[in-house]
Design an enzyme around this catalytic site. Structure first.
Site, PDB file in Angstrom:
ATOM      1  N   ASN A   9       0.854  -1.187   0.000  1.00  0.00           N
ATOM      2  CA  ASN A   9       0.000   0.000   0.000  1.00  0.00           C
ATOM      3  C   ASN A   9       0.886   1.232   0.000  1.00  0.00           C
ATOM      4  O   ASN A   9       1.470   1.595   1.015  1.00  0.00           O
ATOM      5  CB  ASN A   9      -0.908  -0.004   1.236  1.00  0.00           C
ATOM      6  CG  ASN A   9      -1.746   1.262   1.342  1.00  0.00           C
ATOM      7  OD1 ASN A   9      -1.911   1.986   0.364  1.00  0.00           O
ATOM      8  ND2 ASN A   9      -2.269   1.526   2.523  1.00  0.00           N
ATOM      9  N   LYS A  11      -0.016   4.259  -0.349  1.00  0.00           N
ATOM     10  CA  LYS A  11      -0.700   5.430   0.201  1.00  0.00           C
ATOM     11  C   LYS A  11      -0.554   6.615  -0.779  1.00  0.00           C
ATOM     12  O   LYS A  11      -0.631   6.427  -1.987  1.00  0.00           O
ATOM     13  CB  LYS A  11      -0.187   5.741   1.604  1.00  0.00           C
ATOM     14  CG  LYS A  11      -0.289   4.512   2.519  1.00  0.00           C
ATOM     15  CD  LYS A  11      -0.047   4.806   3.960  1.00  0.00           C
ATOM     16  CE  LYS A  11      -0.179   3.528   4.795  1.00  0.00           C
ATOM     17  NZ  LYS A  11      -0.092   3.789   6.233  1.00  0.00           N
ATOM     18  N   HIS A  97      -9.519   0.672   4.870  1.00  0.00           N
ATOM     19  CA  HIS A  97      -8.248   0.933   5.555  1.00  0.00           C
ATOM     20  C   HIS A  97      -8.495   1.886   6.717  1.00  0.00           C
ATOM     21  O   HIS A  97      -9.361   2.764   6.658  1.00  0.00           O
ATOM     22  CB  HIS A  97      -7.242   1.528   4.574  1.00  0.00           C
ATOM     23  CG  HIS A  97      -5.855   1.591   5.127  1.00  0.00           C
ATOM     24  ND1 HIS A  97      -5.435   2.600   5.966  1.00  0.00           N
ATOM     25  CD2 HIS A  97      -4.790   0.765   4.975  1.00  0.00           C
ATOM     26  CE1 HIS A  97      -4.176   2.397   6.298  1.00  0.00           C
ATOM     27  NE2 HIS A  97      -3.753   1.289   5.702  1.00  0.00           N
ATOM     28  N   GLU A  99      -7.096   4.428   7.723  1.00  0.00           N
ATOM     29  CA  GLU A  99      -7.028   5.853   7.395  1.00  0.00           C
ATOM     30  C   GLU A  99      -8.311   6.332   6.724  1.00  0.00           C
ATOM     31  O   GLU A  99      -8.718   7.484   6.894  1.00  0.00           O
ATOM     32  CB  GLU A  99      -5.812   6.113   6.509  1.00  0.00           C
ATOM     33  CG  GLU A  99      -4.509   5.932   7.267  1.00  0.00           C
ATOM     34  CD  GLU A  99      -3.290   5.706   6.399  1.00  0.00           C
ATOM     35  OE1 GLU A  99      -2.207   5.485   6.966  1.00  0.00           O
ATOM     36  OE2 GLU A  99      -3.424   5.735   5.160  1.00  0.00           O
ATOM     37  N   GLU A 167      -5.350  -5.075  10.657  1.00  0.00           N
ATOM     38  CA  GLU A 167      -4.372  -4.027  10.915  1.00  0.00           C
ATOM     39  C   GLU A 167      -4.691  -3.369  12.252  1.00  0.00           C
ATOM     40  O   GLU A 167      -5.573  -2.510  12.326  1.00  0.00           O
ATOM     41  CB  GLU A 167      -4.357  -3.002   9.788  1.00  0.00           C
ATOM     42  CG  GLU A 167      -5.742  -2.599   9.261  1.00  0.00           C
ATOM     43  CD  GLU A 167      -5.696  -1.365   8.378  1.00  0.00           C
ATOM     44  OE1 GLU A 167      -4.638  -1.074   7.815  1.00  0.00           O
ATOM     45  OE2 GLU A 167      -6.724  -0.682   8.288  1.00  0.00           O
ATOM     46  N   GLY A 173       2.094   2.936  11.334  1.00  0.00           N
ATOM     47  CA  GLY A 173       2.856   4.178  11.234  1.00  0.00           C
ATOM     48  C   GLY A 173       3.415   4.665  12.547  1.00  0.00           C
ATOM     49  O   GLY A 173       3.908   5.790  12.639  1.00  0.00           O
ATOM     50  N   SER A 210       2.768  -2.148  10.615  1.00  0.00           N
ATOM     51  CA  SER A 210       4.208  -1.848  10.657  1.00  0.00           C
ATOM     52  C   SER A 210       5.071  -3.079  10.370  1.00  0.00           C
ATOM     53  O   SER A 210       6.005  -3.399  11.117  1.00  0.00           O
ATOM     54  CB  SER A 210       4.592  -1.239  12.015  1.00  0.00           C
ATOM     55  OG  SER A 210       3.977   0.019  12.180  1.00  0.00           O
TER      56      SER A 210
END
Length: 252
Positions: A9, A11, A97, A99, A167, A173, A210
């Site tokens: 990914n 991003k 996701h 985010e 996740e 992150g 991560s």
């Protein structure tokens, strides 16, 4: 022998030229036998460049979009049509996701419609689920995962494809990573819940918190981890290649 999967990914990084340069370098490091086990999720504006590069190199790496809308067309300025993604020969769509959930307030109801829309065009939904730090500390991890799966998959067609990515939000992150034991516990719960919902035990469950070359071996050794959804470590060809080498090695 178990076939694993690695998904990158990217991003909101890499322009079309950078995407092409990455792929050419990465392909020098990736054994041809593992091509179909790798997904690349670039920005949508770079997707055509990625598709063109892979076609030029005559490789079978799979491609995916990072988002789509619930409708094929209409007055939805700025959204992404799953029909057009399919026309572009895209293979998969990243849905849910963390985010997208946190920054854009996408909930399980909306995500269920996106999964239905993706499946309608034979695109593989890669459905992301996971708990926040507060939810984990509050002992709500399994409740959160159960709801995300039950609501998110309520329109799911069992005849279609699906990949689930667990996740833990607190490990994305941040440099933190779930211990292999924590990851395995969550994956085992997700697998059991998926089987209850769908009646099937055929879906791959990826870990996405991560992941780095340094922790990939210990994580992939767990029985219910079928591969990785990689964020930051997928932005460098050698780093992603190392993770692929670790994860995609055939095991009994």
């Amino acid at each position: 022998m178990i076939e694993k999967v690695v998904a990158a990914n990217w991003k909101m990084y890499k322009n079309p030229e950078e995407s092409t340069a990455f792929l050419k370098k990465f392909l020098e490091l990736l054994p041809p036998a593992n091509q179909k086990q790798v997904f690349i999720f670039p920005q949508t504006v770079c997707l055509q460049a990625v598709e063109d590069c892979l076609a030029e190199q005559n490789v079978d790496i799979l491609t995916g979009a990072q988002n789509c809308y619930t409708e094929d067309e209409g007055a939805f300025t700025g959204e992404i049509s799953p029909k057009v993604l399919k026309d572009m020969k895209t293979d998969a769509i990243l849905i849910g996701h963390s985010e997208r959930r946190s920054h854009f307030k996408e909930d399980n109801e909306l995500l269920s419609k996106k999964i239905k829309s993706a499946q309608a065009h034979n695109l593989i939904p890669m459905y992301c689920i996971g708990e926040t730090l507060d939810q984990r500390k509050g002992g709500k991890t399994f409740d959160v995962l159960k709801e995300q799966l039950e609501v998110g998959l309520k329109h799911f067609d069992r005849k279609g494809s699906l990949i689930v990515a667990y996740e833990p939000v607190w490990a994305i992150g941040t440099g933190e990573v779930a211990t292999p034991e924590q990851a395995q516990e969550a994956h085992a719960f997700v697998r059991k819940t998926l089987q209850k919902i769908t009646g099937l035990d055929t879906y791959k469950i990826l870990y996405g918190g991560s992941v780095k070359p340094e922790n990939a071996q210990e994580l992939i050794s767990k029985p219910d981890i079928d591969g990785f959804l990689v964020g930051g470590a997928s932005l460098k060809p050698d780093s992603l290649a190392q993770i692929c080498q670790i994860a995609l090695t055939k095991r009994r």
